[in-house]
Structure formats: structure tokens, C-alpha cells
Motif scaffolding. Structure first.
Motif, PDB file in Angstrom:
ATOM      1  N   ILE A  90      27.978 118.937 -10.519  1.00 33.90           N
ATOM      2  CA  ILE A  90      27.837 117.692  -9.766  1.00 33.90           C
ATOM      3  C   ILE A  90      27.358 117.962  -8.343  1.00 33.90           C
ATOM      4  O   ILE A  90      26.480 117.273  -7.815  1.00 33.90           O
ATOM      5  N   ALA A  93      23.721 118.837  -8.336  1.00 33.15           N
ATOM      6  CA  ALA A  93      22.923 117.624  -8.476  1.00 33.15           C
ATOM      7  C   ALA A  93      22.865 116.851  -7.162  1.00 33.15           C
ATOM      8  O   ALA A  93      21.812 116.337  -6.761  1.00 33.15           O
ATOM      9  N   GLY A  94      24.004 116.784  -6.463  1.00 40.32           N
ATOM     10  CA  GLY A  94      24.044 116.082  -5.186  1.00 40.32           C
ATOM     11  C   GLY A  94      23.200 116.751  -4.125  1.00 40.32           C
ATOM     12  O   GLY A  94      22.477 116.087  -3.367  1.00 40.32           O
ATOM     13  N   THR A  97      19.507 116.195  -4.935  1.00 36.61           N
ATOM     14  CA  THR A  97      19.154 114.796  -4.701  1.00 36.61           C
ATOM     15  C   THR A  97      19.007 114.521  -3.211  1.00 36.61           C
ATOM     16  O   THR A  97      18.070 113.862  -2.768  1.00 36.61           O
ATOM     17  N   VAL A 109      23.060 108.393  -2.830  1.00 40.09           N
ATOM     18  CA  VAL A 109      23.555 108.840  -4.138  1.00 40.09           C
ATOM     19  C   VAL A 109      23.838 110.343  -4.098  1.00 40.09           C
ATOM     20  O   VAL A 109      24.866 110.821  -4.595  1.00 40.09           O
ATOM     21  N   GLY A 110      22.919 111.093  -3.497  1.00 39.84           N
ATOM     22  CA  GLY A 110      23.126 112.527  -3.363  1.00 39.84           C
ATOM     23  C   GLY A 110      24.354 112.855  -2.537  1.00 39.84           C
ATOM     24  O   GLY A 110      25.141 113.746  -2.874  1.00 39.84           O
ATOM     25  N   LEU A 113      27.491 112.357  -4.585  1.00 37.92           N
ATOM     26  CA  LEU A 113      27.739 113.480  -5.489  1.00 37.92           C
ATOM     27  C   LEU A 113      28.265 114.691  -4.727  1.00 37.92           C
ATOM     28  O   LEU A 113      29.119 115.431  -5.228  1.00 37.92           O
ATOM     29  N   GLN A 114      27.765 114.884  -3.495  1.00 35.96           N
ATOM     30  CA  GLN A 114      28.270 115.992  -2.683  1.00 35.96           C
ATOM     31  C   GLN A 114      29.726 115.785  -2.281  1.00 35.96           C
ATOM     32  O   GLN A 114      30.427 116.742  -1.924  1.00 35.96           O
ATOM     33  N   PHE A 116      32.041 115.409  -4.116  1.00 37.22           N
ATOM     34  CA  PHE A 116      32.878 116.138  -5.079  1.00 37.22           C
ATOM     35  C   PHE A 116      33.175 117.558  -4.613  1.00 37.22           C
ATOM     36  O   PHE A 116      34.006 118.241  -5.199  1.00 37.22           O
TER      37      PHE A 116
END
Length: 470
Positions: A90, A93-94, A97, A109-110, A113-114, A116
Motif C-alpha cells: 500500500i 502504491a501511495g 501515486t 489519493v497517494g 495511501l501513504q 498506512f
């Protein structure tokens, strides 16, 4: 919960696993620290105003308070290996992004995710509980805390220069690649993590949900106290709602068959004591790093300000980060011979003395001394409380127990920062006397935290086994 496998993980594999985990924490923490110093440039690049830009900081903060306890619990139930792999995926992905987002919405959105990333810390302590014996956990805990401090410092200090010299893509893509590298090293070490077949098999989703909502409401209440004031009806209503939700959470946890955390463990010195000291760490340290830039940025004409630029402020803060990296590891080593309580008390006293140094003088030497002592105290105390929980919590509650400490530090820091911010808010340049009061508040909190550490942290080996209660 993960346990030692029958075939013990050899020393070489443990070292490589710890190295990989440390690299993941370092890079993930730097990703978390990038946004504030880079925010002006990000707003310019995306063409958004300050109000919209603030979402880049607010969104990951909200995600963090939701994810951190849940990540710890998932590691306890389903195993640290699976949970860490999911969190790393995750965060990767962050990071990507955020690096290559074409518009501000995608960038947010990125950032979400970061958010997390901090969930990796409690999972990391579940890994340490699996890999190391109790005495070695103290040193290994120091390594993880040192890497989180170093990562945060690197994020704050390097974000501005990197984004000005290169681009947003470089700023986020490089540490994201380092997270991936750390994950490769960790899993290549074959740490032998597997789920304990006797551990609890369910997640208390109702309790986790109520707890997450309570934390979000608390974050909103703190934001309201900054904009509307502490006594505003909206602020008071939000704080009451947060307290009510936390009360409901305790009621739920005391009645479900497989709670998110056994509320009885909060009466133990190793968990409840560590959480209480965690609040004091955040409340003592966060005001210092908030007030320092406010003091030195004031014009020289005020008689105490230095007219410091953002880069100069970063150099001052580097003192605290460097001191924290060194003292984190040292605290774990010293605690192996002196015990957790002694190091915890001394660390909190150092944090208090640091704040007190700024009460008496705004001279640069006094401010450097403040940052040096504060960095040493906060990082060493953090190592101690995490080690106490990682060693003393029940095997199936290590992840969620260390997550509670992370949240306790954050909440304590946020509350104290809002208090001192209200003290120095005046029309024009605040007189130095207001800063003296604010630093005095931070010093008093830290010294009180030393008393709490003396009273509540584990004293005997039996207490680390969960036998000692408050």
C-alpha cells in the motif's frame, strides 16, 4: 500473533531481517515527513490554495489514526509477515501515486495511501517479539525508534532542497524505491514468521471501528480548537463526543469474546504504564519543535528572534534529530543492564531540562542545548516505552499495544501543541515572556512524565511478564 518457529532463526538471518525492517521504517518515515516543508511548492505546482493544500497533511493524518491500531491487531491475529507485506504494498502504491500524480486529487489519493506507513511500526514490534529474546528486544527497539527519528528528520530537512533542485517525482519515487529495497532484504532473510495456531482468530471489527471513529472525532476536535477556540460550543461538543465514543469502546472491549485489546492489560505496567508515559513524551516534545521555529523566525528587532529562514530552522531541528538517532540505540543498550524504569525516568528528566533551558534564555546556545536534551530525552523515552510493551504485553497483543503507544504520543503532542499555540497567539510579535510560559508548560509536563515513569513503568522482571499491575 507470530512466534518463534521450532527451528530458531539464526543470528545472521535475524540481523538481515532487522536491517530490512529498519530500512523500511527509515524510508516510510521520510515519506511521512516530506509534505509540510514541500507544501508551498506542491500548492504552486498543482495550482491550489492553502486551504486545499492542507488536505495533503490532514488526509494522511486521519488515515494514520485509523490504520495504526488496526495494523497492530491484524499482525497479532494473522501474522506479522502477511500484514507487513500488505502495508508495504500500500505504501509503495501511495509513494508512486504521489510521485506521478497528474492532478491534485490523485496526489491526495497517494497521500492517503501513504498514511498506512506508520502502521508498519507496531507490526515491526511484533516482528521483534518473534525474532529476539527479551533483553535483545531493548536494543532492537532502539534501532527501530532511531530509524523512525532519522526518517522523519530526513523528510523535514531534505524535502525543500530536493523538490527545488529536482522534481516531485524524484522526491517521492526515491524513498519509495528504498521501501521496496528494505522489503526485499527483510523477506529474503527468511525470518520464519508464522502465525501462532493458538492465537485469537478473529478481529473485533466493531471495537476497531468505534475506536477509529473516536480518534477521528478527537482529531477534528483539535482542529476546531485551533480555529474556533477551546471554549467554542463546537469544540466542546466534539471533545465530549470523543470521550463518549472511547467510553463505549471500553465497554465493548470488556464484553466481546475476542476484543481488539484486553482492557485489563491497560492496568499493567508494561502496557498501561507505557501508554501513560507515551502521552507525556508527545506532550513534552511536540511543543518544543513547534515553538522553536516560532522563536527564531521573529525579527532580530524583538530582542530574542534571529530572523531565521526555513533552511536555518532546519539546521536547528537537525540537532534534535541527530541526538534522537544516537540516544535511541544507546537507551536500548543501557536498559539491558539498568532496567527500563531507570532509563525512562532519566530520559523524561532530560526532556524537561531541555524545555527549561529555553525558559531562561533565547540565546542560540540555549536553544541548541534545548534541542539536544529534548532529542535525547524524547527518543530514549520512546525506545523504553515501546520495549516495555513489546516485552511485557501478552503474545497476542504486542501489535495493538505498541500501536496504542504511537497514538498516545500523537494525541499528547497534538493537545500540548494546541495549548502552547494559544499561549503565544497575539497581535504582532509575541513578547518573549509568552514563550517562556509556553516552554515552562512543556518542561512541567515532561517532569511530571518522569514521575509517571518512576511510578508506572516496569521495575522488576516479573512485571515485564505481565505480573505487575498498577
Amino acid at each position: 500473533m507470530t512466534i518463534r518457529t521450532d527451528n530458531a532463526v539464526d543470528l545472521s538471518h535475524r540481523r538481515w531481517a532487522l536491517t530490512g525492517l529498519a530500512v523500511i521504517v527509515l524510508a516510510a518515515a521520510s515519506l511521512e515527513g516530506f509534505v509540510l516543508p514541500a507544501l508551498p511548492r506542491l500548492q504552486q505546482d498543482f495550482g491550489v490554495d492553502a486551504a486545499s493544500g492542507a488536505l495533503a497533511s490532514v488526509v494522511p493524518t486521519v488515515i494514520t489514526v485509523i490504520v495504526t491500531p488496526l495494523a497492530g491487531r491484524l499482525a497479532d491475529v494473522y501474522g506479522a509477515g502477511r500484514t507487513l507485506a500488505g502495508l508495504v504494498a500500500i505504501v509503495l502504491a501511495g509513494g508512486l501515486t504521489s510521485a506521478f500524480a497528474a492532478d491534485f486529487t490523485t496526489f491526495i489519493v497517494g497521500q492517503a495511501l501513504q498514511g498506512f506507513a506508520l502502521g508498519i511500526i507496531p507490526v515491526g514490534f511484533v516482528v521483534l517479539r518473534h525474532l529476539f529474546l527479551a533483553e535483545s528486544i531493548k536494543t532492537a527497539s532502539g534501532v527501530l525508534v532511531a530509524m523512525s527519528v532519522a526518517g522523519a528528520g530526513l523528510g523535514v530537512l531534505t524535502a525543500g532542497p530536493i523538490i527545488e533542485a529536482t522534481s516531485r517525482a524524484v522526491l517521492y519515487a526515491v524513498p519509495t524505491a528504498v521501501v521496496a529495497l528494505g522489503a526485499v532484504v527483510f523477506f529474503a532473510a527468511r525470518p520464519g514468521l508464522r502465525r501462532d495456531p493458538d492465537a485469537r482468530t478473529g478481529v473485533d471489527w466493531l471495537g476497531a471501528g468505534v475506536f477509529a471513529v473516536a480518534l477521528v472525532v478527537l482529531v477534528v476536535a483539535l482542529a476546531s480548537s485551533s480555529s474556533a477556540g477551546w471554549t467554542a460550543p463546537t469544540t466542546l461538543l466534539l471533545f465530549v463526543a470523543a470521550i463518549a465514543l472511547l467510553t463505549i469502546w471500553v465497554w465493548i472491549e470488556s464484553r466481546v469474546a475476542q476484543p481488539m485489546i484486553d482492557v485489563g492489560s491497560l492496568r499493567s505496567r508494561s502496557v498501561g504504564g507505557a501508554v501513560a508515559v507515551g502521552v507525556a513524551i508527545g506532550a513534552g516534545y511536540a511543543p518544543i519543535v513547534f515553538l522553536l521555529p516560532q522563536v527564531i523566525a521573529q525579527p532580530i528587532e524583538t530582542g530574542y528572534g534571529l530572523g531565521a529562514t526555513a533552511s536555518q530552522t532546519g539546521m536547528f531541528l537537525a540537532v534534535a534529530y541527530a541526538a534522537g538517532v544516537i540516544s535511541s540505540v544507546a537507551a536500548g543498550r543501557v536498559a539491558r543492564s539498568t532496567g527500563l524504569r531507570a532509563v525512562g525516568v532519566i530520559a523524561m528528566l532530560a526532556l524537561g531540562l531541555g524545555a527549561a533551558a529555553a525558559v531562561f534564555s533565547p540565546a542560540p546556545a540555549s536553544l541548541v542545548l534545548m534541542l539536544l536534551l529534548a532529542g535525547v530525552g524524547a527518543a530514549a523515552a520512546s525506545t523504553i516505552v515501546y520495549a516495555a510493551a513489546a516485552i511485557g504485553a501478552e503474545a497476542h497483543e504486542v501489535g495493538v499495544s505498541t500501536a496504542l503507544i504511537t497514538i498516545a504520543r500523537a494525541v499528547g503532542g497534538a493537545l500540548a501543541t494546541q495549548v502552547v499555540a494559544s499561549l503565544i497567539t497575539t497581535d504582532g510579535a509575541p513578547p518573549f515572556a509568552t514563550f517562556q510560559v509556553a516552554f515552562g508548560v512543556a518542561a512541567a509536563i515532561s517532569i511530571a512524565g518522569a514521575a509517571v515513569a518512576f511510578w508506572l513503568l516496569p521495575r522488576e522482571r516479573a512485571e515485564l511478564s505481565g505480573l505487575g499491575h498498577l
